[in-house]
Every structure is written in structure tokens, then in C-alpha cells.
Enzyme design. Structure first.
Site, short mmCIF file in Angstrom:
data_model
loop_
_atom_site.label_atom_id
_atom_site.label_comp_id
_atom_site.label_asym_id
_atom_site.label_seq_id
_atom_site.Cartn_x
_atom_site.Cartn_y
_atom_site.Cartn_z
N GLY A 9 0.81 -1.21 0.00
CA GLY A 9 0.00 0.00 0.00
C GLY A 9 0.84 1.26 0.00
N ALA A 77 -1.36 -1.83 3.26
CA ALA A 77 -2.44 -2.06 2.30
C ALA A 77 -3.71 -2.47 3.02
CB ALA A 77 -2.03 -3.14 1.29
N SER A 120 -5.57 0.13 13.85
CA SER A 120 -6.39 1.33 14.01
C SER A 120 -7.00 1.39 15.40
CB SER A 120 -7.52 1.34 12.97
OG SER A 120 -8.46 2.36 13.22
N TYR A 179 -15.34 -2.52 9.34
CA TYR A 179 -13.93 -2.14 9.23
C TYR A 179 -13.18 -2.51 10.51
CZ TYR A 179 -9.83 0.93 9.14
OH TYR A 179 -8.56 1.42 9.20
N LYS A 183 -9.95 -5.11 11.14
CA LYS A 183 -8.66 -4.74 11.73
C LYS A 183 -8.31 -5.64 12.92
CE LYS A 183 -6.59 -1.94 10.13
NZ LYS A 183 -5.74 -2.00 8.90
N ASN A 208 -6.71 9.38 14.71
CA ASN A 208 -7.27 10.09 13.55
C ASN A 208 -6.16 10.79 12.76
OD1 ASN A 208 -9.67 9.87 15.54
ND2 ASN A 208 -10.59 10.43 13.58
N ARG A 247 -11.53 13.04 20.13
CA ARG A 247 -10.62 12.29 19.27
C ARG A 247 -9.19 12.74 19.51
NH1 ARG A 247 -14.82 9.99 18.75
NH2 ARG A 247 -15.84 9.28 16.83
#
Length: 356
Positions: A9, A77, A120, A179, A183, A208, A247
Site C-alpha cells: 500500500g 495495504a 487502528s 472495518y 482490523k 485520527n 478524538r
């Protein structure tokens, strides 16, 4: 220590910044990227000296070939973002989980024992909370509460709004959307690879991310991209809920340096170790504060607080960055104020499928 680094990626937003940092650090860099037209502009170029392989991460033969003479892999990626609906689930699982399984299998066969994974903050679900009685898991927010504008998670013990805290890497994983589930699966696959091969893996849980070269707004983009794209189009950033979502905004330059620090860590970590690290500034800002700072720096219209919501969104997720500072010697270099000023003036990536 340097050698040959494979970045999966590497043509993407974050990957391209890691490529630049790795070249500057003296690595020989190879990139494998699918250049998917729904993600990348039609024209993508690599810096001089980078060996580029156009292939999907699920292509076992191409991945095996890309690993020739590689010392360490930096796996970026992935399909990212909350997505549109459950119709996206097969693509998330294929791109993220099958892709990671193909890579791990090929690395095992090739005898490569060093890996950095882009994970993440979404693996945590809602962040860490307490009520008057102590730390407590936050239940998923109910649709009827969101419809009524009751945004804060409620304690089942006291009936009062929970108070958000910084979350560390020991917290249980609690994915709240497709998602996030993908992960978590990536982290588990990499942990199995490390145990079975004696490999060493750093699992970098990005918070973030924002910065130059960020993609334009799409259903898969982060909130910073959505706000910056709106301002570029002369529109006010549209802030969901009441803008009070907490955040941790981290500049992409700092994400790149964290990856380089993690790559070095894999050279000295214990065999079989798969260690998670929050990659975060350690500073708390609300989504509304970020929108206001970006609008002010851009000179655009003030944000509009809409009261709309997405059911898969979490209310608060902010990180303790103590582990990565202590164990990897890493700390962020870009302040929130400086980063927002730079981001307001920076160019975004070319639109997916378009030239430039």
C-alpha cells in the site's frame, strides 16, 4: 539498521509518507500496491529509487515475488473507513483479512521475521470510560437515544452519562463496525504468524490521521478529509452529532516516523512478540474543535453542527501514547495548531479514478 523494506500500500496516503521517510533513512524501498481506481487517481508516481510492483495484496504469486530479498515488511495495504453499509463487508474482509493472511503465509515461507502492521483505534470500539463507581465498559449507543440527540453513553449502573478516559493497549478489543472487525482479525492473524514463526510484529493502532496528500472526501474518508474537501469546495464543514466527540488527531508525518521507529524495534524485539502500540498525540480535541480550527486556518465558512449521526460511529476514543514513547522512543513532532494550519493550505490527493 537498514536493508530492503517492502511497503504494501505504499502508493496510498499514509504509505507514500512512509516511503519518503524510509528513503531518507537509507532503506532500499520496494512497494506493492494494487492502484485500485476507486482509491487512487489515474496517475500515480513513485519517488526515484523505489521499485514499484502493481499487484493486489491477495495475489499470492505476486506477493511471494515481492518478498524476494526483503528484510522487513511494513503492511499498510487495506480498505479503510466506516464504509457505506454491510454490502461493503466482503471487500473489507478480502482486502484486509485475506490480504494479511496471504502476506503472512508468504512471509513464513520466505523466512522473513519482521513485520509492522497498520492497525487502528477502531479495534477498541468505544473508548475507556468511568462512572461514579469506577471503570466500566461502554455499551453500544442505542438508535433511539441518538435519534433524540442523547449522544453520551450511559452507565447501566448509575443511569448517568459515562466520563471518557484515555485508553491504553491493555483494553479489550470491541469492534463496532465491519472495518473495525477486519482490523481486529488482521491483528490476530499477525499474532498467530509471530507465534508460529518466531517473528516480531508491531501492531500500530493509528488514531485520527490527517495531513498533506489526504484523499478527497468519499464514503470511506476520515473526518479531516471530509472537512477539508468541504472547505475546498466553498462549503461549511458538516459536523455530526453535537461536535463534542473526543478524538486524537495525529499528523501523517508523525505516523511515518512511528512506522520507522517500529521497524527498528522489530530488529531487537523478542521472537514471537506481536506488540500493540497506540500511535497518537496524547492530546484530546473534539471533532467540533478540529472543524473550527481547520475552517479558521482555511479562511472558510464556520462549521455547521448538523445533529446527524452514523450508527457505527463511536462517541469518544482517545489514547494514551505512553507505551510507544517509552518502548520505541517515539513522540510526535507536529502540534495540533501547526498541523491544522499546514493541512488547511496543503493539497489533497487527486480524486480517485481521475488524472493528477
Amino acid at each position: 539498521m537498514t536493508g530492503t523494506l517492502l511497503i504494501t500500500g505504499g502508493a496510498g496516503f499514509i504509505g507514500s509518507h512512509i516511503v519518503a521517510g524510509a528513503l531518507a533513512a537509507g532503506w532500499r524501498v520496494r512497494v506493492v500496491d494494487s492502484l485500485r481506481v476507486d482509491v487512487h487517481p489515474a496517475s500515480v508516481s513513485m519517488p526515484a529509487g523505489v521499485e514499484a510492483i502493481v499487484a493486489d495484496i491477495t495475489d499470492a504469486a505476486a506477493v511471494a515475488a515481492a518478498l524476494a530479498d526483503v528484510d522487513v515488511v511494513c503492511h499498510q495495504a487495506a480498505k479503510v473507513g466506516l464504509g457505506v453499509d454491510l454490502g461493503d463487508a466482503p471487500d473489507y474482509v478480502r482486502s484486509n483479512d485475506l490480504g494479511t493472511a496471504v502476506l503472512a503465509s508468504a512471509m513464513a515461507r520466505a523466512g522473513i521475521r519482521r513485520l509492522v502492521l497498520a492497525s487502528s483505534m477502531v479495534v477498541y470500539g468505544e473508548g475507556r470510560y468511568r462512572d461514579a463507581l469506577g471503570i466500566i465498559p461502554a455499551p453500544p449507543r442505542r438508535r433511539e437515544d441518538l435519534e433524540a440527540g442523547r449522544w453520551e453513553p450511559i452507565s447501566a449502573r448509575t443511569g448517568e452519562a459515562l466520563q471518557p478516559q484515555l485508553i491504553d493497549e491493555s483494553a479489550r478489543l470491541d469492534p463496532r463496525n465491519v472495518y473495525a472487525a477486519s482490523k481486529v482479525a488482521q491483528e490476530h492473524l499477525v499474532a498467530v504468524w509471530a507465534r508460529e514463526t518466531g517473528g516480531r510484529a508491531a501492531l500500530l493502532r493509528y488514531h485520527n490521521v490527517y495531513g498533506p496528500g489526504m484523499p478527497h472526501a468519499t464514503p470511506y474518508a476520515g473526518v479531516a478529509s471530509l472537512f477539508r474537501s468541504a472547505l475546498e469546495g466553498g462549503r461549511a464543514p458538516e459536523v455530526y452529532e453535537d461536535g463534542g466527540q473526543r478524538r486524537d488527531f495525529i499528523h501523517v508525518h508523525d505516523i511515518a516516523t512511528a512506522n520507522l521507529a517500529a521497524i527498528e524495534w522489530t530488529d531487537t524485539a523478542e521472537a514471537g512478540d506481536a506488540r500493540a502500540f497506540n500511535v497518537a498525540s496524547g492530546e484530546v480535541h473534539t471533532v467540533g474543535e478540529m472543524a473550527a480550527a481547520l475552517s479558521s486556518a482555511f479562511g472558510g465558512p464556520e462549521p455547521e453542527v448538523t445533529g446527524r449521526y452514523r450508527l457505527g460511529d463511536v462517541r469518544h476514543i482517545t489514547a494514551s501514547a505512553e507505551r510507544i514513547r517509552r518502548e520505541l522512543g517515539w513522540k510526535p513532532a507536529v502540534s495540533f495548531a501547526d498541523g491544522m494550519r499546514e493541512f488547511a493550505a496543503a493539497s489533497l490527493r487527486g480524486r480517485a479514478g481521475a488524472g493528477g
